[in-house]
Design a protein around this motif. Sequence first.
Motif, PDB file in Angstrom:
ATOM      1  N   PHE A  62       3.072  10.467  -0.716  1.00 25.47           N
ATOM      2  CA  PHE A  62       3.114   9.006  -1.106  1.00 25.47           C
ATOM      3  C   PHE A  62       2.818   8.034  -0.047  1.00 25.47           C
ATOM      4  N   LEU A  63       3.366   8.059   1.076  1.00 29.35           N
ATOM      5  CA  LEU A  63       3.510   7.060   2.206  1.00 29.35           C
ATOM      6  C   LEU A  63       2.064   7.455   3.493  1.00 29.35           C
ATOM      7  N   VAL A  64       1.872   8.475   3.039  1.00 30.40           N
ATOM      8  CA  VAL A  64       0.314   9.187   3.547  1.00 30.40           C
ATOM      9  C   VAL A  64      -0.518   8.808   2.817  1.00 30.40           C
ATOM     10  N   LEU A  65      -0.405   9.099   1.520  1.00 30.23           N
ATOM     11  CA  LEU A  65      -1.584   8.673   1.214  1.00 30.23           C
ATOM     12  C   LEU A  65      -2.035   6.945   0.470  1.00 30.23           C
ATOM     13  N   ALA A  66      -0.720   6.155   0.856  1.00 23.93           N
ATOM     14  CA  ALA A  66      -0.576   5.126   0.828  1.00 23.93           C
ATOM     15  C   ALA A  66      -1.803   4.466   2.176  1.00 23.93           C
ATOM     16  N   GLY A  67      -1.567   5.214   2.821  1.00 22.21           N
ATOM     17  CA  GLY A  67      -1.533   4.222   4.336  1.00 22.21           C
ATOM     18  C   GLY A  67      -3.306   4.851   5.080  1.00 22.21           C
ATOM     19  N   ALA A  68      -4.106   6.159   3.648  1.00 23.24           N
ATOM     20  CA  ALA A  68      -5.449   6.509   3.389  1.00 23.24           C
ATOM     21  C   ALA A  68      -5.877   5.170   2.601  1.00 23.24           C
ATOM     22  N   GLY A  69      -4.989   5.020   1.493  1.00 22.41           N
ATOM     23  CA  GLY A  69      -5.688   4.352   0.590  1.00 22.41           C
ATOM     24  C   GLY A  69      -5.884   2.617   1.335  1.00 22.41           C
ATOM     25  N   MET A  70      -5.172   2.650   2.121  1.00 26.53           N
ATOM     26  CA  MET A  70      -5.549   0.624   2.693  1.00 26.53           C
ATOM     27  C   MET A  70      -6.754   1.436   3.625  1.00 26.53           C
ATOM     28  N   THR A  71      -6.709   2.470   4.378  1.00 25.69           N
ATOM     29  CA  THR A  71      -7.668   2.573   5.272  1.00 25.69           C
ATOM     30  C   THR A  71      -9.132   2.366   4.320  1.00 25.69           C
ATOM     31  N   MET A  72      -9.318   3.010   3.376  1.00 27.05           N
ATOM     32  CA  MET A  72     -10.432   3.663   2.575  1.00 27.05           C
ATOM     33  C   MET A  72     -11.023   1.493   2.128  1.00 27.05           C
ATOM     34  N   ARG A  73      -9.850   1.333   1.795  1.00 29.31           N
ATOM     35  CA  ARG A  73      -9.611  -0.139   1.035  1.00 29.31           C
ATOM     36  C   ARG A  73     -10.503  -1.075   1.872  1.00 29.31           C
ATOM     37  N   PRO A 194      26.173   0.767  -0.605  1.00 30.59           N
ATOM     38  CA  PRO A 194      25.486   1.285  -0.983  1.00 30.59           C
ATOM     39  C   PRO A 194      24.276   1.314  -1.792  1.00 30.59           C
ATOM     40  N   TYR A 195      22.992   0.274  -1.301  1.00 29.41           N
ATOM     41  CA  TYR A 195      21.800  -0.043  -1.572  1.00 29.41           C
ATOM     42  C   TYR A 195      20.643   0.945  -1.176  1.00 29.41           C
ATOM     43  N   THR A 196      21.417   1.744  -0.261  1.00 29.64           N
ATOM     44  CA  THR A 196      19.747   2.136   0.956  1.00 29.64           C
ATOM     45  C   THR A 196      19.893   3.477   0.259  1.00 29.64           C
ATOM     46  N   ARG A 197      18.826   3.656  -0.279  1.00 26.63           N
ATOM     47  CA  ARG A 197      18.587   5.627  -0.661  1.00 26.63           C
ATOM     48  C   ARG A 197      17.086   5.867   0.420  1.00 26.63           C
ATOM     49  N   MET A 198      15.971   5.087   0.146  1.00 29.98           N
ATOM     50  CA  MET A 198      15.330   4.896   1.023  1.00 29.98           C
ATOM     51  C   MET A 198      14.386   4.024   2.021  1.00 29.98           C
ATOM     52  N   PRO A 199      15.398   3.678   3.317  1.00 27.12           N
ATOM     53  CA  PRO A 199      14.647   2.350   4.202  1.00 27.12           C
ATOM     54  C   PRO A 199      13.373   2.344   4.512  1.00 27.12           C
ATOM     55  N   LEU A 200      12.381   1.130   5.224  1.00 27.48           N
ATOM     56  CA  LEU A 200      11.274   1.090   6.007  1.00 27.48           C
ATOM     57  C   LEU A 200      11.370   1.656   7.027  1.00 27.48           C
ATOM     58  N   VAL A 201      12.852   1.494   7.692  1.00 26.17           N
ATOM     59  CA  VAL A 201      12.640   2.385   8.978  1.00 26.17           C
ATOM     60  C   VAL A 201      13.518   3.463   9.170  1.00 26.17           C
ATOM     61  N   PRO A 202      12.718   4.332   8.875  1.00 28.95           N
ATOM     62  CA  PRO A 202      11.693   4.849   9.772  1.00 28.95           C
ATOM     63  C   PRO A 202      10.310   5.025   8.563  1.00 28.95           C
ATOM     64  N   LEU A 203      10.575   4.907   7.559  1.00 29.43           N
ATOM     65  CA  LEU A 203       9.409   5.754   6.273  1.00 29.43           C
ATOM     66  C   LEU A 203       8.502   4.676   7.268  1.00 29.43           C
ATOM     67  N   LEU A 204       8.266   4.418   7.514  1.00 34.20           N
ATOM     68  CA  LEU A 204       6.782   3.211   7.667  1.00 34.20           C
ATOM     69  C   LEU A 204       5.713   4.555   8.030  1.00 34.20           C
ATOM     70  N   ALA A 205       6.540   5.240   9.160  1.00 31.87           N
ATOM     71  CA  ALA A 205       6.296   5.975   9.871  1.00 31.87           C
ATOM     72  C   ALA A 205       4.848   6.917   9.748  1.00 31.87           C
ATOM     73  N   TRP A 206       5.023   7.061   7.766  1.00 26.34           N
ATOM     74  CA  TRP A 206       4.393   8.366   7.119  1.00 26.34           C
ATOM     75  C   TRP A 206       2.949   7.133   7.080  1.00 26.34           C
ATOM     76  N   LEU A 207       2.948   6.403   6.375  1.00 27.70           N
ATOM     77  CA  LEU A 207       1.988   5.460   6.319  1.00 27.70           C
ATOM     78  C   LEU A 207       1.373   5.183   7.434  1.00 27.70           C
ATOM     79  N   GLY A 208       1.877   4.958   8.677  1.00 24.04           N
ATOM     80  CA  GLY A 208       0.924   4.627  10.009  1.00 24.04           C
ATOM     81  C   GLY A 208       0.284   5.818  10.403  1.00 24.04           C
ATOM     82  N   VAL A 209       0.920   7.165  10.412  1.00 18.34           N
ATOM     83  CA  VAL A 209      -0.154   8.323   9.669  1.00 18.34           C
ATOM     84  C   VAL A 209      -1.244   8.779   9.279  1.00 18.34           C
ATOM     85  N   GLY A 210      -1.169   8.125   8.084  1.00 15.99           N
ATOM     86  CA  GLY A 210      -1.696   8.074   6.673  1.00 15.99           C
ATOM     87  C   GLY A 210      -2.707   7.317   7.145  1.00 15.99           C
TER      88      GLY A 210
END
Length: 248
Positions: A62-73, A194-210
Motif C-alpha cells: 500500500f505504501l509503494v502504491l501510494a508513492g506510485a500514485g503521487m508520482t502519477m498525480r 503502547p500507541y505505536t503499531r506502524m511508525p513513520l520511521v522506517p515505513l516511509l521508505a516504502w513510499l519512497g521506493v514506489g
Amino acid sequence: MEAAGQGTRKAGGRVAGVDVARAVASLVMIQGHAYHGWVATEHRDAAYAFTRVLGTLPLPAFLVLAGAGMTMRLEAGARRGERAGELRRGLLRRGLQVLGYGYAVNLAYGLIDGGLDAATLLRTDVLHVIGLSIAAAAAFAVRAAEDGSPDVARFGRRALGLGLLVTLACPFVSAGNVPPLLAPWVGLVVDAPPYTRMPLVPLLAWLGVGAGVTAALRARRDAGAFSAIAGAPAPALALTAALGALAA
C-alpha cells in the motif's frame, strides 16, 4: 509510442496495473486479518504459517502504491499545466485526510470492542502511517521545475532519498523517556508503546521506493513498448515478483 503508453490505462484515466496491485494487496490483507479465525489450532501447520508471512506484504504494498500514485498525480498535473505549489498543498491535504481517517477507524474499533481508552483511540496504525507518509513526501519532495510545473523526476529522487534517510536513521531514533502526554504524537514517527503499531520511521521508505521507481520507469516509457508497459503498473509487477519469490 504514445499508443503503447496509453495501453496500460483504462477508460477514465485509471491505470490497470495499479488497480490490480491494489486488489491483490487488499485480498491478501483480508486473509491476513481474517483467515486465522477460521483455522482450528490443530490445523495451523506450515501452510498456515505461510499465510501469516503473506500477511506482512500488504502494508509495504500500500505504501509503494501510494508513492506510485503521487508520482502519477504529479505527472498528470504537469500535463494539465497545474502548478507545483498547488499540487503540493493538495497532496498534503490528502495525506492529513487519510491520517484523520485513521483516528476515525480507531474510534470505530473502540466502539466495537468496548475499549475507548487512549491506547486504542490514539494508536498509530496503517492509515496513520500511509497518510503521514503522503504528507511528508508532499512537503519535502514536491518541487517546481523552471516553468512552475511539478518536477516529476526530482520528486522521485527526493522521495527515494527521504526513504533512504529514514532507513539509515532508524537505528538511532527512539522515543526514549517521552512524557505520557506526548507519547501518542511522538508515536506517529517512532515506536512509543503502547500507541505505536506502524511508525513513520522506517515505513516511509516504502513510499519512497514506489515514488522513485515509478518516476524512473515512466521517464523512460518512450524508449519502447516494455518501458511503456512497465512504467505504469510497476508496483503490480513488483508485488507479483515478491509473491512469487515468497512462494518459491
